[in-house]
Design a protein around this motif. Structure first.
Motif, PDB file in Angstrom:
ATOM      1  N   TYR A 137       0.768  -1.220   0.156  1.00 35.69           N
ATOM      2  CA  TYR A 137      -0.003   0.061   0.022  1.00 35.69           C
ATOM      3  C   TYR A 137       0.857   1.242   0.035  1.00 35.69           C
ATOM      4  O   TYR A 137       0.326   2.310   0.376  1.00 35.69           O
ATOM      5  CB  TYR A 137      -1.046  -0.027   1.004  1.00 35.69           C
ATOM      6  CG  TYR A 137      -1.892  -1.032   1.307  1.00 35.69           C
ATOM      7  CD1 TYR A 137      -1.872  -2.157   2.193  1.00 35.69           C
ATOM      8  CD2 TYR A 137      -2.980  -1.412  -0.057  1.00 35.69           C
ATOM      9  CE1 TYR A 137      -2.800  -3.302   2.277  1.00 35.69           C
ATOM     10  CE2 TYR A 137      -3.583  -2.651   0.332  1.00 35.69           C
ATOM     11  CZ  TYR A 137      -3.543  -3.323   1.294  1.00 35.69           C
ATOM     12  OH  TYR A 137      -4.574  -4.462   1.083  1.00 35.69           O
TER      13      TYR A 137
ATOM     14  N   THR B  71       2.639   3.982  -1.980  1.00 35.22           N
ATOM     15  CA  THR B  71       2.530   5.063  -3.336  1.00 35.22           C
ATOM     16  C   THR B  71       3.425   4.665  -4.502  1.00 35.22           C
ATOM     17  O   THR B  71       4.499   4.753  -4.473  1.00 35.22           O
ATOM     18  CB  THR B  71       2.385   6.608  -2.981  1.00 35.22           C
ATOM     19  OG1 THR B  71       1.506   6.702  -1.878  1.00 35.22           O
ATOM     20  CG2 THR B  71       1.848   7.419  -4.085  1.00 35.22           C
TER      21      THR B  71
ATOM     22  N   ASP C 240      -7.211   5.420  -5.858  1.00 35.32           N
ATOM     23  CA  ASP C 240      -8.229   6.079  -5.243  1.00 35.32           C
ATOM     24  C   ASP C 240      -9.194   6.764  -6.346  1.00 35.32           C
ATOM     25  O   ASP C 240      -8.655   7.643  -7.091  1.00 35.32           O
ATOM     26  CB  ASP C 240      -7.687   7.522  -4.529  1.00 35.32           C
ATOM     27  CG  ASP C 240      -8.534   8.003  -3.373  1.00 35.32           C
ATOM     28  OD1 ASP C 240      -8.521   8.120  -2.279  1.00 35.32           O
ATOM     29  OD2 ASP C 240      -9.322   9.073  -4.178  1.00 35.32           O
TER      30      ASP C 240
ATOM     31  N   LYS D 259      -1.727   2.693  -5.474  1.00 35.47           N
ATOM     32  CA  LYS D 259      -1.027   1.763  -4.410  1.00 35.47           C
ATOM     33  C   LYS D 259      -0.972   0.299  -4.765  1.00 35.47           C
ATOM     34  O   LYS D 259      -1.980   0.027  -5.490  1.00 35.47           O
ATOM     35  CB  LYS D 259      -1.882   1.920  -3.109  1.00 35.47           C
ATOM     36  CG  LYS D 259      -1.683   3.394  -2.627  1.00 35.47           C
ATOM     37  CD  LYS D 259      -2.354   3.710  -1.115  1.00 35.47           C
ATOM     38  CE  LYS D 259      -2.385   5.242  -1.040  1.00 35.47           C
ATOM     39  NZ  LYS D 259      -2.804   5.289   0.409  1.00 35.47           N
TER      40      LYS D 259
ATOM     41  N   ASN E  45      -1.276  -3.636  -3.961  1.00 35.10           N
ATOM     42  CA  ASN E  45      -2.074  -4.438  -3.104  1.00 35.10           C
ATOM     43  C   ASN E  45      -1.266  -5.631  -2.793  1.00 35.10           C
ATOM     44  O   ASN E  45      -1.481  -6.629  -2.181  1.00 35.10           O
ATOM     45  CB  ASN E  45      -3.240  -4.668  -3.542  1.00 35.10           C
ATOM     46  CG  ASN E  45      -4.236  -5.279  -2.738  1.00 35.10           C
ATOM     47  OD1 ASN E  45      -4.323  -5.200  -1.612  1.00 35.10           O
ATOM     48  ND2 ASN E  45      -5.489  -6.151  -3.290  1.00 35.10           N
TER      49      ASN E  45
END
Length: 902
Positions: free
Chosen positions: A586, A588, A619, A626, A628
Motif C-alpha cells: 500500500y 504510493t 483512489d 497503491k 495491493n
C-alpha cells in the motif's frame, strides 16, 4: 335683439379692433387691358411692416396672395420681393364692374398674407382699374327711324336714340354728327346733369310731306379716346301728318321702394300722363325707353295703356339694389314725353351667409396636411364670411363647432384666420374635420357651415421601445446551426415609414449571431461550445425608418448550458511508473491526473482499475495508485493494467489509460556459476595440444540487473589452446597487429605491453565463443527493449569505457558472426567476487589482486609460469549475439592458470 346677442357682437367687434393692427390695406392703380408682367408696385417697400430686427424668422419673408376659389388671378405677387405684376389674364374694367351703376370708379381687390407667422400680416390690396378706350360706342340698332310731322317749325328738336359706350369718362361718348346730312335737318347734342350726351335732330327748313316724305341720313357717334373709336347708324326720318301736342307726365321723376321678395305682378308705380290733342292724337302709349338695361326690362313690365309698372320677374337686392326706369309717353307724335322712375329694392333676410375658404397651406386632394410639429398660431386658411343681405341681416358671426385645437382669429370685419391653438399629436388624433359655422342676425337667423379637413402628418418623434431593457436566454451547447433563439419585438408609436423597425446587432455582438432585419428573430449560426465560452452579452438595436431615424437597444444575455459532450481526459495515454521491488504494501506508486472540460456533475470523475484489481488499487477521486501486493522483480518485472475514468453525466462518458508499473531491481542476488558447477573443477591439457583446440566451457548467471544490465546472463565459453612460448615470431606479431583493428575492444590496461626479453610473460591471444543455445535460454528472461531510463541514473557508462584507445590485449573476445555496425550495444559489467581458476596440472584458488574492476587478475600455475589476460563481456540488445567466443593463444607453453572474475 336679445342681450346675449348684443354681448356677442360687442366681443367680436372688440376682438376685431385689437387684431386689426395685424391687417393693412394698400391701394394701387392699374389700367385695364395691360399686357402681362407689367409692374404695378412693390409691397415690401410700400407696406409699413415695422419688422423687429430682434425677431428671428423661421423662414424668409414671403408674400402669398390668397385668392377665392375659382377666381382668375389678374395680378401676381412675387413671393420673395413683394413686387406686383399683371398676369396673362385680361383686365376688363367693364366686366369687373358690370353691376356698378352709379359708381364710376371700379376696384379689384385681393388679400395677401405676409409670412412667416412671426411677422404675419394680412394685407388687403385694392386696385383702381383705370378705364382705357377699349370699347367703341354703338347704337342699339343699325337703323334709326324718326317720324316728324310735316308742320314742324324750324329749329324744332327731335331726340335721336343715344348710342351706348361701356367706357367712362373721356373714353365714353363725346360727339355725334351727321355724316350724310341734308339741308332740312341738322344735329345738336344736349348734355344731361349726369354727363350723358343726347343727340337731337333739328329741323332747319319747312317740311312738306307731299313733296318728300322720307329723308335718309347717316349718323356717327364718337368717343374721346386716343385714338377715338366710332360707329355709325342709318337715320331715317319719315314726315308724318300733324299732331302738335305731346303727352305730359304728371310726375316726370318718381322714386319708389319694393321688397326683394315681392311676388310677380306686384305693382311698383302708376304713371299718369295727359295729351291736349283729341282723338287718336290724344291716345297715349307708355313704353320703356331703349336706354334702360335689358336686365331691368326683364324684371319690370309696364302697361302700355294705363302706365302701371309691375314686377315681372323675382327681384334680388343683392344683385341689383336699384333699378332706373325711363318711361316714354307717346300720343303717336314724333316727340314722346319722358319720365324717370327709380325703384329701390329693399332687403329681406333671404340670403344664407356664405363661407369662402382660401387656404394658406396648399391642399392635397382637398385636405390640409399639417405636421404634428407645427408650432402654435400656424396659419392654415383665410376664412371670409359674407351675407348679401343688408344691415343686421348682413352681420355674420363665425365660429367652429366642437373642441378642436384650432381657432378663428379675426383680421377684418368679415375675415378670419384659421390657425392652430394647441400642440398637435399624431399619435392622439390623426385627422380633424373642422366645422366652421357662419350665422347672420336675422329673425330667425340663417346659418351655413363649411368643413375644413386637416390630416396630421406624422413626424418621427417616437423612438422604438422594447418591452424590457434586458433579455435573458439560455441554450444547450452543441446546438444546430441557425437555431432560432427568440423573436425580439419593439414597438413604435409613429406610423408609416416612421414606424417601420429594422433590427440589427450592436457592435459588441460576437460572430455567429444573426438577427432578421424585419422580423427581429434572433438566431445563432454556429454550434456553441460551453467549454470555449459559457456566457454571451451583446446588444440588439431597433432603428425606425424615419428620415432622421431614432433607435433604442436591448441587452441580450445568453447562457450556454452544459452537455456531457466531453469525456474525461488523461494527461497521458500511457503511464510508466518505476518502483523499487522492496516498496512496502500500500505504498504510493504514483498519481494519475485526469480532467473533464464539462461543468457540474458532468465533470465529476471516478477512477477505477479494470484488469489489475487484485494487484493494485486506485483512489477514485485523487488518482493515487497503491500496490495491493509485494514486489519481487525476479518473479515479475512489470505490471500492465487499464484505468477507467467515468464522469457523472447522463449518459456518462468514459475514457481509458494504460498504466505500466516497472519494478526496479534491488541488488539482492549474487552471480552463480552454472558451468563449472564447482569452483575446484579442472581439466588436463596436453602439452602437445594444437592451437585452437577446445579445453573447457564455463557458464554463470545473476538474477539481478543493476550494473550488469538487469538479470543479464553472462556466458563465457573459454577455449584454451596450447600456448606457445612468450617470444613471438614476426609472423605472430603481424597477426597480432591485424587483430588490433577489430570492432570489439577490451578495457584499457594502462598500456602494459609484454616484454620480449621476459620469458615469464608470453603473449596469449584467445577467442571467447558464446554458444547460441545457452545465450537464448538466459536472454529470454529479460526485456531488452526497455529504454535506457529503465536503469538507475547512477549506472556507469560502460560503453564509453570500452571504447578507450587501449592496445591490443593478450586475450581478445571477438565475434565470429557479422555484427551490424550501426546498432546500439548495451555493455554490462560483471561483478568481481565470482572467480574460478583453470590450471595446468592442478586447481588452485586465485585471489583478485587487481584494482581495475574490468581486468582479470594475474594467476600463476604450478610450473611458475604466469600469464595475464583480459576478458570483456558484451551483450547486444537488438542484434543477435555471436555464436561463439574463442580465446586463442599465439604461442605455446607448458601450462596456464586462468582466473575469471564475475
Amino acid at each position: 335683439m336679445d342681450l346675449p346677442s348684443q354681448a356677442h357682437v360687442l366681443v367680436v367687434l372688440l376682438t376685431c379692433v385689437v387684431l386689426v393692427c395685424r391687417a393693412q390695406e394698400r391701394d394701387y392703380t392699374v389700367k385695364e387691358e395691360q399686357p402681362e408682367n407689367v409692374r404695378i408696385g412693390n409691397l415690401r417697400k410700400d407696406l409699413d411692416l415695422n419688422l423687429d430686427p430682434n425677431i428671428r424668422l423661421s423662414s424668409p419673408l414671403q408674400f402669398k396672395p390668397v385668392y377665392k376659389t375659382g377666381d382668375v388671378p389678374l395680378v401676381r405677387v412675387e413671393a420673395n420681393t413683394g413686387e406686383i405684376f399683371t398676369t396673362n389674364h385680361r383686365i376688363d374694367r367693364e366686366k369687373l364692374c358690370s353691376g356698378v351703376f352709379a359708381e364710376k370708379r371700379c376696384y379689384y381687390e385681393i388679400e395677401v398674407a405676409v409670412l412667416p407667422d412671426e411677422i404675419f400680416r394680412l394685407v388687403k390690396i385694392r386696385f383702381l382699374i383705370e378705364d382705357v378706350n377699349d370699347n367703341a360706342p354703338l347704337f342699339q340698332s343699325t337703323v334709326i327711324n324718326i317720324s316728324i310731322p310735316e308742320n314742324t317749325a324750324i329749329n324744332t328738336r327731335y331726340p335721336v336714340p343715344s348710342a351706348f359706350d361701356p367706357d367712362v369718362g373721356i373714353n365714353g361718348i363725346q360727339h355725334y354728327e351727321l355724316v350724310k346730312s341734308v339741308s332740312e335737318f341738322g344735329l345738336d347734342i344736349i348734355e344731361t346733369p349726369e354727363g350723358d350726351k343726347w343727340p337731337q335732330l333739328i329741323v332747319q327748313q319747312n317740311l312738306d310731306r307731299e313733296q318728300k316724305d322720307t329723308f335718309v341720313m347717316k349718323i356717327k357717334v364718337e368717343d374721346g379716346g386716343n385714338p377715338p373709336k366710332s360707329s355709325t347708324a342709318i337715320l331715317q326720318v319719315t314726315i308724318s301728318d300733324v299732331n302738335d301736342n305731346r303727352p305730359v307726365f304728371k310726375d316726370t321723376e318718381l322714386e319708389v321702394s319694393v321688397p326683394e321678395n315681392a311676388p310677380m305682378g306686384t305693382s311698383v308705380a302708376q304713371l299718369h300722363a295727359s295729351d291736349a290733342d283729341l282723338g287718336s292724337n290724344a291716345q297715349i302709349h307708355f313704353t320703356f325707353s331703349n336706354q334702360i338695361s335689358a336686365s331691368t326690362k326683364r324684371h319690370f313690365s309696364i302697361d302700355s295703356s294705363t302706365g302701371l309698372i309691375t314686377v315681372r320677374q323675382s327681384l334680388d337686392r343683392e344683385v341689383t339694389p336699384v333699378h332706373k326706369l325711363i318711361v316714354l309717353a307717346s300720343d303717336g307724335s314724333s316727340t314722346p314725353s319722358r319720365a324717370t322712375v327709380i325703384v329701390n329694392v329693399t332687403d329681406v333676410n333671404d340670403n344664407v351667409p356664405s363661407i369662402d375658404t382660401r387656404y394658406i397651406i396648399n391642399l392635397v386632394n382637398g385636405t390640409v396636411l399639417l405636421s404634428e410639429n407645427a408650432p402654435l398660431n400656424t396659419k392654415i386658411a383665410l376664412i371670409t364670411v359674407t351675407d348679401k343681405d343688408a344691415d343686421l341681416f348682413g352681420k355674420v358671426a363665425c365660429y367652429t363647432e366642437h373642441d378642436v385645437p384650432f381657432r378663428l382669429k379675426p383680421v377684418f370685419n368679415d375675415q378670419f384666420l384659421l390657425e392652430t391653438a394647441a400642440p398637435l399629436d399624431y399619435e392622439t388624433t390623426r385627422e380633424y374635420a373642422i366645422k366652421i359655422v357662419a350665422s347672420d342676425r336675422g329673425t330667425p337667423p340663417l346659418n351655413t357651415s363649411a368643413m375644413v379637413l386637416i390630416k396630421i402628418k406624422d413626424e418621427n418623434d417616437n423612438a422604438p421601445i422594447f418591452p424590457q431593457p434586458e433579455i435573458q436566454l439560455s441554450i444547450p451547447e452543441n446546438n444546430d446551426p441557425s437555431t432560432q433563439l427568440i423573436k425580439i419585438t419593439a414597438t413604435d408609436a409613429d406610423s408609416g415609414h416612421n414606424a417601420e423597425i429594422i433590427y440589427t446587432l450592436g457592435p459588441d455582438a460576437p460572430d455567429g449571431f444573426n438577427v432578421d432585419r424585419r422580423s427581429g428573430i434572433l438566431s445563432v449560426g454556429k454550434r456553441l461550445d460551453r467549454e470555449k465560452q459559457e456566457r454571451y452579452s451583446f446588444t440588439v438595436i431597433a432603428r425606425d425608418n424615419g428620415s432622421a431615424s431614432l433607435q433604442s437597444n436591448v441587452t441580450v444575455r445568453l447562457i450556454v448550458q452544459d452537455l456531457n459532450d466531453n469525456s474525461p481526459a488523461f494527461t497521458h495515454p500511457e503511464y510508466n511508473f518505476y518502483v523499487p521491488e522492496n516498496l512496502p504494501l500500500y505504498g504510493t506508486v504514483g498519481l494519475i491526473t485526469v480532467t473533464d472540460a464539462d461543468a457540474g456533475d458532468n465533470s465529476v470523475i471516478t477512477l477505477s482499475v479494470l484488469n489489475g484489481k487484485d494487484n493494485f488499487i486506485i483512489d477514485p477521486q485523487t488518482g493515487v495508485i497503491k500496490p495491493n501486493i509485494t514486489f519481487d522483480r525476479e518473479q515479475q518485472s512489470s505490471y500492465t493494467f487499464m484505468v477507467k475514468a467515468v464522469d457523472a453525466g447522463q449518459p456518462p462518458s468514459s475514457s481509458y489509460a494504460k498504466v505500466t508499473i516497472n519494478v526496479v531491481d534491488v541488488n539482492d542476488n549474487r552471480p552463480v556459476f552454472v558451468i563449472p558447477s564447482s569452483n575446484y573443477s579442472y581439466d588436463l591439457v596436453r602439452t602437445t595440444i594444437t592451437p585452437g583446440a577446445v579445453v573447457t566451457r564455463v557458464f554463470a548467471i545473476d538474477n539481478d540487473t543493476a550494473i550488469i544490465a538487469g538479470t543479464m546472463t553472462v556466458i563465457l565459453v573459454i577455449f584454451v589452446t596450447a600456448l606457445v612460448r612468450c617470444r613471438q615470431t614476426p609472423r605472430h606479431k603481424v597477426v597480432q597487429k591485424g587483430k588490433q583493428s577489430g570492432e570489439w575492444v577490451s578495457p584499457n590496461q594502462d598500456n602494459h605491453e609484454s616484454k620480449p626479453d621476459d620469458p615469464t610473460h608470453e603473449h596469449v591471444n584467445g577467442t571467447l565463443d558464446l554458444p547460441v543455445e545457452l545465450e537464448e535460454q538466459t536472454m529470454g528472461k529479460y526485456n531488452w527493449a526497455t529504454t535506457p531510463t529503465t536503469f538507475k541514473p547512477d549506472s556507469p557508462d560502460l560503453a564509453k569505457h570500452y571504447k578507450s584507445a587501449s592496445p591490443q590485449p593478450t586475450f581478445q573476445i571477438k565475434p565470429e558472426t557479422p555484427v551490424a555496425p550501426k546498432k546500439h550495444h548495451v555493455i554490462q559489467e560483471l561483478p568481481l567476487d565470482n572467480t574460478f581458476v583453470v590450471g595446468c596440472d592442478s586447481l588452485s584458488k586465485c585471489s583478485s589482486t587487481s584494482s581495475d574492476p574490468y581486468s582479470v587478475s594475474e594467476c600463476s600455475c604450478q610450473g611458475g609460469f604466469k600469464t595475464t589476460g583480459q576478458i570483456s563481456t558484451r551483450q547486444e540488445t537488438s542484434l543477435k549475439p555471436p555464436h561463439y567466443g574463442t580465446l586463442c593463444g599465439t604461442g605455446t607453453a607448458r601450462s596456464h592458470r586462468i582466473k575469471i572474475n564475475l
